[in-house]
Design a protein around this motif. Structure first.
Motif, short mmCIF file in Angstrom:
data_model
loop_
_atom_site.label_atom_id
_atom_site.label_comp_id
_atom_site.label_asym_id
_atom_site.label_seq_id
_atom_site.Cartn_x
_atom_site.Cartn_y
_atom_site.Cartn_z
N ILE A 124 0.84 -1.20 0.00
CA ILE A 124 0.00 0.00 0.00
C ILE A 124 0.87 1.25 0.00
O ILE A 124 0.59 2.22 -0.72
CB ILE A 124 -0.95 -0.01 1.21
CG1 ILE A 124 -2.01 -1.11 1.04
CG2 ILE A 124 -1.63 1.34 1.38
CD1 ILE A 124 -2.93 -1.27 2.23
N SER B 103 3.37 -4.56 -5.99
CA SER B 103 3.45 -3.10 -5.88
C SER B 103 4.77 -2.58 -6.45
O SER B 103 4.80 -1.52 -7.09
CB SER B 103 3.31 -2.68 -4.42
OG SER B 103 4.39 -3.19 -3.64
N GLN C 248 -4.90 6.00 1.14
CA GLN C 248 -4.73 5.46 -0.21
C GLN C 248 -5.75 6.06 -1.17
O GLN C 248 -5.43 6.37 -2.32
CB GLN C 248 -4.87 3.94 -0.18
CG GLN C 248 -4.42 3.26 -1.46
CD GLN C 248 -4.44 1.76 -1.34
OE1 GLN C 248 -5.13 1.22 -0.48
NE2 GLN C 248 -3.70 1.07 -2.18
#
Length: 302
Positions: free
Chosen positions: A25, A250, A88
């Motif tokens: 994240i 990610s 986010q």
């Protein structure tokens, strides 16, 4: 009070906020900021923001299901997750070119997270199990979440609700205006009228990115210190596939963003070179008759 209660060990939920998921994240926040800034500068599509919006929606659904079960999650685990989701979602820049469906989902998520945030601080904390004597949060120091800090978040939730109402009203007005503009342009095109292109925006983008960066750093510190001070275990390892897979995904997203930026810059450079070559060709074609004329003038004197 025994030592177990004092040390307050809490077994976390790694499938929801494990180390790999949190790192993923955090990296995704940076990727979305860079991708959004690049899409504004290069006037390209920001598909990464769309993926983040869907991810937040899926995570929010899982969180709501855990809250409905009530016995599978504690209050000390909820506010870090809410912070991650809000941070986010806050870095996403949903423009008109992303599509109205994406904008609908984005507004729905903002309204839903604000409602969940208000419910948690006003009522949800009292309904969830509480294993520890006291739960801590980071607010420039170690503070309890059950006293004045809770009151502060209650007040913040009221302002968030007011802001959310204005956001929804603004969005509805923007949708109506957009549909009106589209209908007007359709009739103009049908009648054969043409209009000039609007100027590109982008003023203040750097300022917004700087603010987003500071907010993201604050959210990361807030979450990590909360996990540390509350002794939440089983959420600090990358050993399981459920942790290292989101982490590497990610990283791949971040690398793809840099690749897309590099590719876009090369394409822009090629377009500029082709434009300059075209202009040079036009200039050469323009001066060639005059060169011939000068040559013809000199010919009789030879």
């Amino acid at each position: 009070m025994n030592s177990t209660t004092l040390t307050c060990p809490v077994t976390g939920t790694p499938d929801l906020y494990g180390l790999g998921i949190r790192l993923g994240i955090y990296i995704q926040m940076v990727s979305v900021q860079i991708s959004g800034l690049a899409s504004i500068v290069m006037q390209s599509e920001d598909s990464l923001s769309q993926g983040v919006i869907i991810f937040v929606l899926a995570t929010g659904i899982v969180l709501v299901r855990l809250l409905r079960a009530a016995a599978d999650i504690q209050a000390v685990e909820v506010f870090p997750i809410l912070t991650l989701l809000l941070a986010q979602l806050g870095v996403c820049r949903v423009a008109g070119r992303n599509g109205q469906t994406t904008a609908h989902i984005y507004v729905f998520e903002v309204a839903g997270l604000i409602a969940l945030f208000a419910w948690f601080w006003w009522h949800g904390m009292d309904t969830l199990p509480r294993k520890c004597h006291d739960d801590k949060a980071f607010f420039f120091a170690k503070v309890s979440i059950w006293h004045w800090f809770r009151t502060l978040n209650k007040v913040g939730s009221v302002f968030a609700i007011i802001g959310g109402v204005f956001l929804v009203l603004f969005y509805l007005g923007a949708v109506m205006l957009l549909n009106f503009v589209l209908a007007t342009n359709y009739f103009r095109q049908f009648q054969g009228e043409t209009g000039g292109r609007g100027s590109r925006g982008g003023n203040g983008v750097v300022d917004l990115s700087s603010i987003d960066f500071l907010v993201n750093v604050g959210a990361i510190v807030y979450v990590e210190m909360a996990l540390k001070w509350n002794d939440i275990s089983d959420v600090h390892s990358l050993a399981s596939p459920g942790q290292f897979m989101p982490f590497f995904i990610s990283i791949a997203q971040l690398l793809s963003v840099f690749y897309g930026i590099g590719k876009g810059m090369l394409e822009m450079a090629e377009d500029e070179d082709s434009d300059s070559d075209t202009e040079s060709g036009r200039f050469a074609a323009f001066i060639s008759p005059f060169s011939t004329f000068e040559f013809d003038k000199r010919t009789p004197f030879c």
